[in-house]
Design a protein around this motif. Structure first.
Motif: not given
Length: 110
Positions: A73-101
């Motif tokens: 089942r597709a989970m609305q509001g939840w995303v999976r981020v590949s390990p390689e994409t997690c290595g992008d510091d700026a993107l990871r920071g944006r994801l963390v801030r958005a999740a915390l908000d």
């Protein structure tokens, strides 16, 4: 699936100083909770991020990020981020801030 110590360390670094955090083994990996609400899950397959319904469109346009599927089942509001994409510091920071908000706006679980 197994835990990914490197990814866990990256997320721990992003969350340094955030109050109300706890963590535990979950989903075959490691999970972070904010005031009892699930925030992230990390394992060798990447990062599960809770952005909130109707708040994930921007992330789904990024290569290496897709909607989370749980038990077929597709989970609305939840995303999976590949390990390689997690290595992008700026993107990871944006994801963390958005999740915390988003998760910070939810009532605490007891």
């Amino acid at each position: 699936m197994t835990r990914d110590a490197g990814l866990e360390e990256l997320i721990d670094g992003e969350l340094e100083g955030v109050r109300g955090l706890s963590n535990k083994a979950m989903f075959g990996g490691w999970a972070w909770l904010l005031n009892g609400n699930l925030l992230f899950g990390a394992r060798d397959a990447g990062l599960l991020v809770r952005l909130g319904k109707d708040r994930d469109d921007w992330a789904l346009r990024v290569p290496g990020i897709e909607r989370a599927i749980m038990r077929g089942r597709a989970m609305q509001g939840w995303v999976r981020v590949s390990p390689e994409t997690c290595g992008d510091d700026a993107l990871r920071g944006r994801l963390v801030r958005a999740a915390l908000d988003f998760v910070g706006s939810l009532p605490p679980k007891r």
